[in-house]
Design a protein around this motif. Structure first.
Motif, PDB file in Angstrom:
ATOM      1  N   TYR A   1      11.475  17.939  -0.333  1.00  0.00           N
ATOM      2  CA  TYR A   1      12.848  18.336  -0.646  1.00  0.00           C
ATOM      3  C   TYR A   1      13.529  18.986   0.551  1.00  0.00           C
ATOM      4  N   ASP A   2      12.757  19.771   1.318  1.00  0.00           N
ATOM      5  CA  ASP A   2      13.313  20.435   2.496  1.00  0.00           C
ATOM      6  C   ASP A   2      13.622  19.446   3.616  1.00  0.00           C
ATOM      7  N   LEU A   3      12.837  18.384   3.725  1.00  0.00           N
ATOM      8  CA  LEU A   3      13.045  17.385   4.780  1.00  0.00           C
ATOM      9  C   LEU A   3      14.216  16.450   4.499  1.00  0.00           C
ATOM     10  N   ILE A   4      14.416  16.115   3.247  1.00  0.00           N
ATOM     11  CA  ILE A   4      15.392  15.083   2.893  1.00  0.00           C
ATOM     12  C   ILE A   4      16.804  15.389   3.409  1.00  0.00           C
ATOM     13  N   PRO A   5      17.357  16.589   3.192  1.00  0.00           N
ATOM     14  CA  PRO A   5      18.733  16.810   3.668  1.00  0.00           C
ATOM     15  C   PRO A   5      18.873  16.634   5.189  1.00  0.00           C
ATOM     16  N   ASN A   6      17.914  17.135   5.947  1.00  0.00           N
ATOM     17  CA  ASN A   6      17.977  16.979   7.399  1.00  0.00           C
ATOM     18  C   ASN A   6      17.889  15.514   7.792  1.00  0.00           C
ATOM     19  N   LEU A   7      17.005  14.794   7.158  1.00  0.00           N
ATOM     20  CA  LEU A   7      16.833  13.381   7.442  1.00  0.00           C
ATOM     21  C   LEU A   7      18.104  12.598   7.104  1.00  0.00           C
TER      22      LEU A   7
ATOM     23  N   SER B   1       6.565  14.598 -17.850  1.00  0.00           N
ATOM     24  CA  SER B   1       6.973  13.188 -17.888  1.00  0.00           C
ATOM     25  C   SER B   1       8.287  12.975 -17.150  1.00  0.00           C
ATOM     26  N   LYS B   2       9.245  13.862 -17.354  1.00  0.00           N
ATOM     27  CA  LYS B   2      10.545  13.753 -16.678  1.00  0.00           C
ATOM     28  C   LYS B   2      10.364  13.950 -15.175  1.00  0.00           C
ATOM     29  N   LYS B   3       9.546  14.926 -14.788  1.00  0.00           N
ATOM     30  CA  LYS B   3       9.304  15.195 -13.366  1.00  0.00           C
ATOM     31  C   LYS B   3       8.676  13.967 -12.714  1.00  0.00           C
ATOM     32  N   ILE B   4       7.689  13.377 -13.358  1.00  0.00           N
ATOM     33  CA  ILE B   4       7.017  12.201 -12.807  1.00  0.00           C
ATOM     34  C   ILE B   4       7.997  11.038 -12.688  1.00  0.00           C
ATOM     35  N   GLU B   5       8.816  10.834 -13.708  1.00  0.00           N
ATOM     36  CA  GLU B   5       9.807   9.752 -13.682  1.00  0.00           C
ATOM     37  C   GLU B   5      10.774   9.931 -12.508  1.00  0.00           C
ATOM     38  N   LEU B   6      11.306  11.143 -12.350  1.00  0.00           N
ATOM     39  CA  LEU B   6      12.246  11.403 -11.257  1.00  0.00           C
ATOM     40  C   LEU B   6      11.571  11.257  -9.893  1.00  0.00           C
ATOM     41  N   GLU B   7      10.353  11.744  -9.776  1.00  0.00           N
ATOM     42  CA  GLU B   7       9.640  11.649  -8.501  1.00  0.00           C
ATOM     43  C   GLU B   7       9.329  10.196  -8.145  1.00  0.00           C
ATOM     44  N   ASN B   8       8.996   9.393  -9.127  1.00  0.00           N
ATOM     45  CA  ASN B   8       8.754   7.979  -8.858  1.00  0.00           C
ATOM     46  C   ASN B   8      10.034   7.288  -8.400  1.00  0.00           C
ATOM     47  N   MET B   9      11.161   7.614  -9.031  1.00  0.00           N
ATOM     48  CA  MET B   9      12.440   7.034  -8.605  1.00  0.00           C
ATOM     49  C   MET B   9      12.803   7.494  -7.194  1.00  0.00           C
ATOM     50  N   LEU B  10      12.594   8.789  -6.910  1.00  0.00           N
ATOM     51  CA  LEU B  10      12.884   9.317  -5.576  1.00  0.00           C
ATOM     52  C   LEU B  10      11.977   8.663  -4.534  1.00  0.00           C
TER      53      LEU B  10
ATOM     54  N   SER C   1      18.055  16.479  -6.101  1.00  0.00           N
ATOM     55  CA  SER C   1      18.609  17.621  -6.824  1.00  0.00           C
ATOM     56  C   SER C   1      18.084  17.676  -8.261  1.00  0.00           C
ATOM     57  N   GLU C   2      18.102  16.536  -8.941  1.00  0.00           N
ATOM     58  CA  GLU C   2      17.612  16.489 -10.319  1.00  0.00           C
ATOM     59  C   GLU C   2      16.139  16.863 -10.395  1.00  0.00           C
ATOM     60  N   SER C   3      15.352  16.302  -9.493  1.00  0.00           N
ATOM     61  CA  SER C   3      13.912  16.553  -9.516  1.00  0.00           C
ATOM     62  C   SER C   3      13.590  18.008  -9.214  1.00  0.00           C
ATOM     63  N   MET C   4      14.341  18.606  -8.312  1.00  0.00           N
ATOM     64  CA  MET C   4      14.110  20.017  -7.982  1.00  0.00           C
ATOM     65  C   MET C   4      14.349  20.919  -9.195  1.00  0.00           C
ATOM     66  N   ASN C   5      15.215  20.486 -10.103  1.00  0.00           N
ATOM     67  CA  ASN C   5      15.571  21.306 -11.253  1.00  0.00           C
ATOM     68  C   ASN C   5      14.671  21.104 -12.467  1.00  0.00           C
ATOM     69  N   VAL C   6      13.672  20.236 -12.349  1.00  0.00           N
ATOM     70  CA  VAL C   6      12.754  19.998 -13.464  1.00  0.00           C
ATOM     71  C   VAL C   6      11.421  20.671 -13.144  1.00  0.00           C
ATOM     72  N   ASN C   7      10.960  21.521 -14.051  1.00  0.00           N
ATOM     73  CA  ASN C   7       9.684  22.205 -13.901  1.00  0.00           C
ATOM     74  C   ASN C   7       8.562  21.270 -14.325  1.00  0.00           C
ATOM     75  N   PHE C   8       7.586  21.087 -13.449  1.00  0.00           N
ATOM     76  CA  PHE C   8       6.486  20.150 -13.715  1.00  0.00           C
ATOM     77  C   PHE C   8       5.764  20.485 -15.015  1.00  0.00           C
ATOM     78  N   MET C   9       5.388  21.736 -15.198  1.00  0.00           N
ATOM     79  CA  MET C   9       4.600  22.103 -16.377  1.00  0.00           C
ATOM     80  C   MET C   9       5.437  22.077 -17.658  1.00  0.00           C
ATOM     81  N   ALA C  10       6.744  22.292 -17.547  1.00  0.00           N
ATOM     82  CA  ALA C  10       7.601  22.294 -18.731  1.00  0.00           C
ATOM     83  C   ALA C  10       7.906  20.875 -19.208  1.00  0.00           C
ATOM     84  N   ASP C  11       8.148  19.955 -18.280  1.00  0.00           N
ATOM     85  CA  ASP C  11       8.491  18.574 -18.639  1.00  0.00           C
ATOM     86  C   ASP C  11       7.858  17.611 -17.645  1.00  0.00           C
TER      87      ASP C  11
END
Length: 189
Positions: free
Chosen positions: A46-52, A87-96, A75-85
């Motif tokens: 996440y820290d690398l992406i904006p600079n890149l 499935s959503k985190k994995i889905e967003l990370e795969n798309m990213l 942005s969406e993925s950063m706002n999803v807590n892995f332990m709380a959700d």
């Protein structure tokens, strides 16, 4: 004599229950640790992406929609807590991940961009982070399997039910794009 045997059996049952309980708690905590390890590696990405994206923007004007989508997914993925959700985190990370792979492939079409040393260093850093993310995902998946086995196999399944440990965490799987076969002809169009 019978009384002694009953005490020995009771002690074996109590010790067995305790050992299984401890094992289940350790597996659950190892799974949490591995999920946290993924979060640490994702934070680096996440820290690398904006600079890149900022460095690449001046070269890749035609790829603006892809870069905007990468920023949105980040942005969406950063706002999803892995332990709380998870499935959503994995889905967003795969798309990213898929969009970042598209970005890397698109970057190959810009020779001027490949000559920018700072941008190439950032791309190398991103590749390194992606390797660490893959390793963290493997560690996480191994811990998911470990907990699932413990929760599903008797006698630990009995103890897991009693103390409320479930195998709710999903596996990190390859995104659909990575599962597709590659047609080399697509690269020569």
């Amino acid at each position: 004599m019978n009384n002694d045997i009953l005490w020995i059996i009771a002690a074996v049952v109590v010790v067995g229950f305790y050992l299984i309980y401890v094992s289940l708690i350790k597996k659950k905590n190892r799974l949490k640790e591995s999920a946290s390890g993924i979060d640490v590696q994702l934070k680096k990405r996440y820290d690398l992406i904006p600079n890149l994206m900022t460095m690449a923007a001046k070269y890749m004007e035609h790829e603006k929609s892809m870069m905007e989508e990468i920023a949105r997914l980040r942005s969406e993925s950063m706002n999803v807590n892995f332990m709380a959700d998870p499935s959503k985190k994995i889905e967003l990370e795969n798309m990213l991940s898929a969009r970042m792979n598209d970005f890397k492939l698109s970057a190959e079409n810009y020779p001027d961009m490949k000559s920018n040393q700072a941008l190439m260093n950032a791309m190398e850093s991103l590749n390194s982070v992606e390797e660490h993310i893959a390793a963290a995902r493997r560690f996480y998946n191994a811990n998911v399997t470990d907990l699932k086995n413990a929760v599903e196999i008797f006698p630990s399944s009995f103890v897991a039910k009693m103390i409320g440990i479930k195998d709710e965490m999903p596996y990190f799987e390859a995104e659909e794009q990575a599962k597709k076969s590659i047609n080399a002809q697509d690269f020569f169009k």
